[in-house]
Motif scaffolding. Structure first.
Motif, PDB file in Angstrom:
ATOM      1  N   ALA A  19       0.836  -1.276  -0.168  1.00  0.00           N
ATOM      2  CA  ALA A  19      -0.102  -0.053  -0.119  1.00  0.00           C
ATOM      3  C   ALA A  19       0.861   1.199   0.015  1.00  0.00           C
ATOM      4  O   ALA A  19       1.964   0.935   0.561  1.00  0.00           O
ATOM      5  N   ASN A  20       0.206   2.390  -0.576  1.00  0.00           N
ATOM      6  CA  ASN A  20       1.231   3.573  -0.600  1.00  0.00           C
ATOM      7  C   ASN A  20       0.906   4.155   0.862  1.00  0.00           C
ATOM      8  O   ASN A  20       1.519   5.101   1.167  1.00  0.00           O
ATOM      9  N   ASN A  21       0.437   3.909   1.728  1.00  0.00           N
ATOM     10  CA  ASN A  21      -0.140   4.695   2.851  1.00  0.00           C
ATOM     11  C   ASN A  21       0.803   4.030   4.097  1.00  0.00           C
ATOM     12  O   ASN A  21       0.249   3.933   5.250  1.00  0.00           O
ATOM     13  N   GLN A  22       1.960   3.401   3.803  1.00  0.00           N
ATOM     14  CA  GLN A  22       2.559   2.601   4.835  1.00  0.00           C
ATOM     15  C   GLN A  22       3.096   3.505   5.949  1.00  0.00           C
ATOM     16  O   GLN A  22       3.096   3.253   7.125  1.00  0.00           O
ATOM     17  N   LEU A  23       3.496   4.656   5.476  1.00  0.00           N
ATOM     18  CA  LEU A  23       4.141   5.555   6.568  1.00  0.00           C
ATOM     19  C   LEU A  23       3.174   6.213   7.393  1.00  0.00           C
ATOM     20  O   LEU A  23       3.381   6.326   8.815  1.00  0.00           O
ATOM     21  N   ALA A  24       2.111   6.476   7.381  1.00  0.00           N
ATOM     22  CA  ALA A  24       0.893   6.878   7.958  1.00  0.00           C
ATOM     23  C   ALA A  24       0.276   5.967   8.965  1.00  0.00           C
ATOM     24  O   ALA A  24      -0.230   6.193   9.795  1.00  0.00           O
ATOM     25  N   GLU A  25       0.567   4.619   8.583  1.00  0.00           N
ATOM     26  CA  GLU A  25       0.297   3.378   9.565  1.00  0.00           C
ATOM     27  C   GLU A  25       1.413   3.382  10.574  1.00  0.00           C
ATOM     28  O   GLU A  25       1.108   2.673  11.537  1.00  0.00           O
ATOM     29  N   LEU A  26       2.594   3.846  10.586  1.00  0.00           N
ATOM     30  CA  LEU A  26       3.431   3.642  11.550  1.00  0.00           C
ATOM     31  C   LEU A  26       3.189   4.686  12.915  1.00  0.00           C
ATOM     32  O   LEU A  26       2.629   5.770  12.715  1.00  0.00           O
ATOM     33  N   SER A  27       3.778   4.194  13.804  1.00  0.00           N
ATOM     34  CA  SER A  27       3.352   4.961  15.191  1.00  0.00           C
ATOM     35  C   SER A  27       4.779   6.124  15.279  1.00  0.00           C
ATOM     36  O   SER A  27       5.568   6.032  14.607  1.00  0.00           O
ATOM     37  N   VAL A  28       4.510   6.989  16.046  1.00  0.00           N
ATOM     38  CA  VAL A  28       5.241   8.146  16.262  1.00  0.00           C
ATOM     39  C   VAL A  28       6.528   7.730  16.528  1.00  0.00           C
ATOM     40  O   VAL A  28       7.721   8.157  16.119  1.00  0.00           O
ATOM     41  N   PRO A  29       6.756   6.854  17.732  1.00  0.00           N
ATOM     42  CA  PRO A  29       8.147   6.240  18.132  1.00  0.00           C
ATOM     43  C   PRO A  29       8.922   5.679  17.130  1.00  0.00           C
ATOM     44  O   PRO A  29       9.928   5.562  16.923  1.00  0.00           O
ATOM     45  N   LEU A  30       8.301   5.177  15.975  1.00  0.00           N
ATOM     46  CA  LEU A  30       9.095   4.471  14.789  1.00  0.00           C
ATOM     47  C   LEU A  30       9.234   5.617  13.771  1.00  0.00           C
ATOM     48  O   LEU A  30      10.302   5.653  13.076  1.00  0.00           O
ATOM     49  N   LEU A  31       8.484   6.630  13.664  1.00  0.00           N
ATOM     50  CA  LEU A  31       8.705   7.628  12.638  1.00  0.00           C
ATOM     51  C   LEU A  31       9.685   8.440  12.863  1.00  0.00           C
ATOM     52  O   LEU A  31      10.457   9.148  12.171  1.00  0.00           O
ATOM     53  N   LEU A  36      14.513  11.709  11.746  1.00  0.00           N
ATOM     54  CA  LEU A  36      15.801  12.402  12.243  1.00  0.00           C
ATOM     55  C   LEU A  36      16.901  12.059  11.558  1.00  0.00           C
ATOM     56  O   LEU A  36      17.605  12.665  11.108  1.00  0.00           O
ATOM     57  N   ALA A  37      16.940  10.554  11.182  1.00  0.00           N
ATOM     58  CA  ALA A  37      18.096  10.077  10.397  1.00  0.00           C
ATOM     59  C   ALA A  37      17.955  10.648   8.932  1.00  0.00           C
ATOM     60  O   ALA A  37      19.090  11.045   8.251  1.00  0.00           O
ATOM     61  N   ILE A  38      16.855  11.012   8.351  1.00  0.00           N
ATOM     62  CA  ILE A  38      16.807  11.587   7.134  1.00  0.00           C
ATOM     63  C   ILE A  38      17.239  13.003   6.888  1.00  0.00           C
ATOM     64  O   ILE A  38      18.090  13.431   6.209  1.00  0.00           O
ATOM     65  N   ASN A  39      16.852  13.627   8.223  1.00  0.00           N
ATOM     66  CA  ASN A  39      17.297  15.061   8.277  1.00  0.00           C
ATOM     67  C   ASN A  39      18.818  15.122   8.543  1.00  0.00           C
ATOM     68  O   ASN A  39      19.293  16.202   8.004  1.00  0.00           O
ATOM     69  N   ALA A  43      21.320  16.913   5.963  1.00  0.00           N
ATOM     70  CA  ALA A  43      22.063  18.079   6.669  1.00  0.00           C
ATOM     71  C   ALA A  43      23.596  18.046   6.172  1.00  0.00           C
ATOM     72  O   ALA A  43      24.344  18.921   5.678  1.00  0.00           O
ATOM     73  N   PHE A  44      24.214  16.664   6.340  1.00  0.00           N
ATOM     74  CA  PHE A  44      25.448  16.141   6.139  1.00  0.00           C
ATOM     75  C   PHE A  44      25.889  16.474   4.791  1.00  0.00           C
ATOM     76  O   PHE A  44      26.903  17.173   4.248  1.00  0.00           O
ATOM     77  N   ARG A  45      24.929  15.952   3.704  1.00  0.00           N
ATOM     78  CA  ARG A  45      25.195  16.026   2.298  1.00  0.00           C
ATOM     79  C   ARG A  45      25.311  17.523   2.105  1.00  0.00           C
ATOM     80  O   ARG A  45      25.960  18.261   1.075  1.00  0.00           O
ATOM     81  N   ALA A  46      24.056  18.297   2.546  1.00  0.00           N
ATOM     82  CA  ALA A  46      24.186  19.733   1.951  1.00  0.00           C
ATOM     83  C   ALA A  46      25.448  20.595   2.558  1.00  0.00           C
ATOM     84  O   ALA A  46      25.917  21.270   1.882  1.00  0.00           O
ATOM     85  N   SER A  47      25.889  20.227   3.551  1.00  0.00           N
ATOM     86  CA  SER A  47      27.234  20.625   4.331  1.00  0.00           C
ATOM     87  C   SER A  47      28.288  20.495   3.257  1.00  0.00           C
ATOM     88  O   SER A  47      29.115  21.232   3.415  1.00  0.00           O
ATOM     89  N   LYS A  48      28.434  19.413   2.978  1.00  0.00           N
ATOM     90  CA  LYS A  48      29.407  18.665   2.023  1.00  0.00           C
ATOM     91  C   LYS A  48      29.652  19.598   0.590  1.00  0.00           C
ATOM     92  O   LYS A  48      30.553  19.928  -0.096  1.00  0.00           O
ATOM     93  N   GLY A  49      28.389  19.680   0.139  1.00  0.00           N
ATOM     94  CA  GLY A  49      28.351  19.912  -1.285  1.00  0.00           C
ATOM     95  C   GLY A  49      27.899  21.471  -1.590  1.00  0.00           C
ATOM     96  O   GLY A  49      28.218  22.109  -2.503  1.00  0.00           O
TER      97      GLY A  49
END
Length: 95
Positions: A19-31, A36-39, A43-49
């Motif tokens: 399903a396309n709505n998988q992220l919406a079904e996850l709880s906040v402690p998992l999201l 945070l890992a994505i951000n 931020a690391f990639r942006a600071s390098k480039g």
């Protein structure tokens, strides 16, 4: 694609792992750690480039930055010579 597309018949006879709505079904402690890992990685990639906007103009790449080269090569597979790197890059793009 058709009647069983998850976006059309969500929740009827479609298995929820496609399903396309998988992220919406996850709880906040998992999201929260995921976001945070994505951000942090972005931020690391942006600071390098990118040039710091306080030091230069907006939307300017660093002179020494090559797109996609973040310095992560734990196995040492990246060639040190420019010609070898270009050949490897062309081989990867052709496959």
């Amino acid at each position: 694609i058709g009647e069983s597309t998850p976006t059309i018949a969500y929740g009827t006879d479609v298995h929820h792992t496609i399903a396309n709505n998988q992220l919406a079904e996850l709880s906040v402690p998992l999201l929260l750690p995921l976001f945070l890992a994505i951000n942090f990685s972005e931020a690391f990639r942006a600071s390098k480039g990118w040039v710091n906007p306080k030091e230069g103009s907006l939307f300017t790449l660093n002179d020494a930055y090559y797109p996609g080269d973040l310095g992560f090569d734990p196995l040492g597979l990246k060639p040190t010579e420019a010609k070898a790197f270009s050949d490897m890059q062309e081989g990867e793009l052709n496959n």
